[in-house]
Write a protein that holds these residues in place. Structure first.
Motif, PDB file in Angstrom:
ATOM      1  N   GLY A   1      67.520 -32.076  50.969  1.00 54.86           N
ATOM      2  CA  GLY A   1      68.475 -32.137  52.050  1.00 54.86           C
ATOM      3  C   GLY A   1      68.593 -30.805  52.769  1.00 54.86           C
ATOM      4  O   GLY A   1      67.997 -29.791  52.361  1.00 54.86           O
ATOM      5  N   GLU A   2      69.359 -30.797  53.844  1.00 56.86           N
ATOM      6  CA  GLU A   2      69.593 -29.561  54.582  1.00 56.86           C
ATOM      7  C   GLU A   2      70.470 -28.621  53.751  1.00 56.86           C
ATOM      8  O   GLU A   2      71.296 -29.079  52.946  1.00 56.86           O
ATOM      9  N   PRO A   3      70.317 -27.312  53.922  1.00 59.15           N
ATOM     10  CA  PRO A   3      71.157 -26.363  53.170  1.00 59.15           C
ATOM     11  C   PRO A   3      72.639 -26.539  53.508  1.00 59.15           C
ATOM     12  O   PRO A   3      72.997 -26.815  54.658  1.00 59.15           O
ATOM     13  N   ASP A   4      73.490 -26.405  52.474  1.00 58.57           N
ATOM     14  CA  ASP A   4      74.929 -26.429  52.735  1.00 58.57           C
ATOM     15  C   ASP A   4      75.382 -25.025  53.118  1.00 58.57           C
ATOM     16  O   ASP A   4      74.556 -24.124  53.347  1.00 58.57           O
ATOM     17  N   VAL A   5      76.686 -24.823  53.184  1.00 58.25           N
ATOM     18  CA  VAL A   5      77.200 -23.522  53.644  1.00 58.25           C
ATOM     19  C   VAL A   5      76.804 -22.392  52.711  1.00 58.25           C
ATOM     20  O   VAL A   5      76.790 -21.221  53.107  1.00 58.25           O
ATOM     21  N   ASN A   6      76.493 -22.730  51.484  1.00 62.25           N
ATOM     22  CA  ASN A   6      76.085 -21.718  50.513  1.00 62.25           C
ATOM     23  C   ASN A   6      74.561 -21.617  50.395  1.00 62.25           C
ATOM     24  O   ASN A   6      74.047 -20.906  49.526  1.00 62.25           O
TER      25      ASN A   6
ATOM     26  N   ARG B   1      70.508 -26.725  48.521  1.00 60.51           N
ATOM     27  CA  ARG B   1      69.916 -27.951  49.074  1.00 60.51           C
ATOM     28  C   ARG B   1      69.855 -29.023  47.988  1.00 60.51           C
ATOM     29  O   ARG B   1      69.287 -28.802  46.918  1.00 60.51           O
ATOM     30  N   ALA B   2      70.435 -30.172  48.272  1.00 60.83           N
ATOM     31  CA  ALA B   2      70.409 -31.283  47.316  1.00 60.83           C
ATOM     32  C   ALA B   2      69.038 -31.945  47.326  1.00 60.83           C
ATOM     33  O   ALA B   2      68.354 -32.006  48.360  1.00 60.83           O
TER      34      ALA B   2
END
Length: 322
Positions: free
Chosen positions: A188-193, A196-197
């Motif tokens: 998945g796309e990177p989260d705020v941290n 990536r899931a």
């Protein structure tokens, strides 16, 4: 083309039993499996195949199978064992044997060959009922021809997915049989941290969907193959739930401990049956009142919903849950 008219058999769980083991065969006869198949193929080493053939024939004739459906898996058509398996088993196993399970079926021509041989054997021995055929889709060629295979003979009762051999046939990078393939995943796309899931996919979805459509179009049963890790009950449960959700009638059990979970997964749940009865009751009430529209729980019920409800109730009746 019209659909086949096949015997109505429960096929939620299909237990694989080595044809060389009288002890395992006797245990299988008392199991809760809907179908038992005595295996002359992968479960039997080449030097033992002739003796296993005799064991299977004796078991078909002498063991009390109750109301189970009994099948024998012969060796594939491209092996030197197939013709003796087919002839000796079909001639010698008696009326109690219901089905012949055939691995690695690649074309309708394979089925035509089996049909001709079985027809001649039945006539020669005076068999009163016709052998049914269960056909495994285990190769790329077999999948390409699945629709033609399903319609190739009135004997065809079911198509079965063979995940291990199919993976080898298409060059899939996995040694899992029926289990997850971790590499078939997307990030998945990177989260705020910046994390990536990882989302795992189902590499066999296309295969399973094509088999179930081919079967339903031809009026035969779609059966999912084995989940090899019999010490992973949760993995088995979700593998079975996936197959049931797609429309499969059942799945193989390679160990008796898997049977209960499969019978449960491929039986209608009580809440599903209860809702199906409510849909049909609402339909009957609307017809009595002369209303064209059927509403249940604030939602319109269409013709497709009614057909689904009818199928659910009929399946529940067959498994004793209506």
């Amino acid at each position: 083309m019209s659909q086949h008219v096949v015997p109505a058999r429960l096929n939620r769980s299909q237990l694989a039993v080595p044809g060389s083991s009288p002890r395992f065969i006797e245990k299988a006869a008392t199991s809760a499996a809907d179908v038992v198949f005595l295996d002359l193929e992968d479960a039997v080493a080449p030097p033992d195949k002739e003796a296993a053939r005799r064991t299977v024939i004796a078991a078909a004739r002498d063991v009390d199978w109750g109301d189970k459906t009994l099948s024998v898996r012969i060796n594939a058509l491209d092996t030197p064992f197939m013709y003796r398996d087919l002839i000796e088993v079909a001639e010698g196993a008696g009326e109690r044997l219901d089905l012949i399970l055939v691995p690695k079926v690649n074309s309708a021509a394979d089925v035509h060959l089996l049909d001709v041989l079985l027809t001649q054997i039945e006539a020669a021995v005076g068999r009163r009922k016709r052998f049914g055929l269960e056909l495994q889709i285990e190769t790329a060629e077999g999948l390409v021809n699945a629709e033609a295979i399903a319609r190739a003979s009135p004997r065809v009762e079911s198509l079965h997915f063979g995940p291990g051999d199919f993976a080898a046939s298409v060059g899939a990078r996995t040694t899992s049989i029926g289990g997850a393939v971790p590499d078939y995943s997307m990030l998945g796309e990177p989260d705020v941290n910046g994390l990536r899931a990882l989302y795992m996919g189902d590499p066999w979805h296309y295969v399973l969907a094509r088999i179930v459509v081919a079967c339903r179009a031809a009026g035969v049963r779609p059966i999912d193959g084995p989940y090899a890790d019999f010490k992973d009950p949760l993995g088995l449960e979700w593998s079975a739930r996936r197959a049931a959700a797609l429309g499969f009638d059942g799945k193989w059990a390679i160990h008796p401990t898997q049977i209960e979970a499969l019978n449960e997964a491929f039986s209608p749940r009580p809440d599903e049956v209860e809702r199906a009865h409510r849909i049909l009751a609402a339909l009957a009430e609307a017809e009595t009142a002369g209303r064209g529209a059927v509403v249940l729980d604030g939602k319109m019920i269409d013709a497709a919903s009614i057909r689904q409800a009818q199928m659910m109730v009929e399946k529940a009746r067959r498994v004793g849950g209506a």
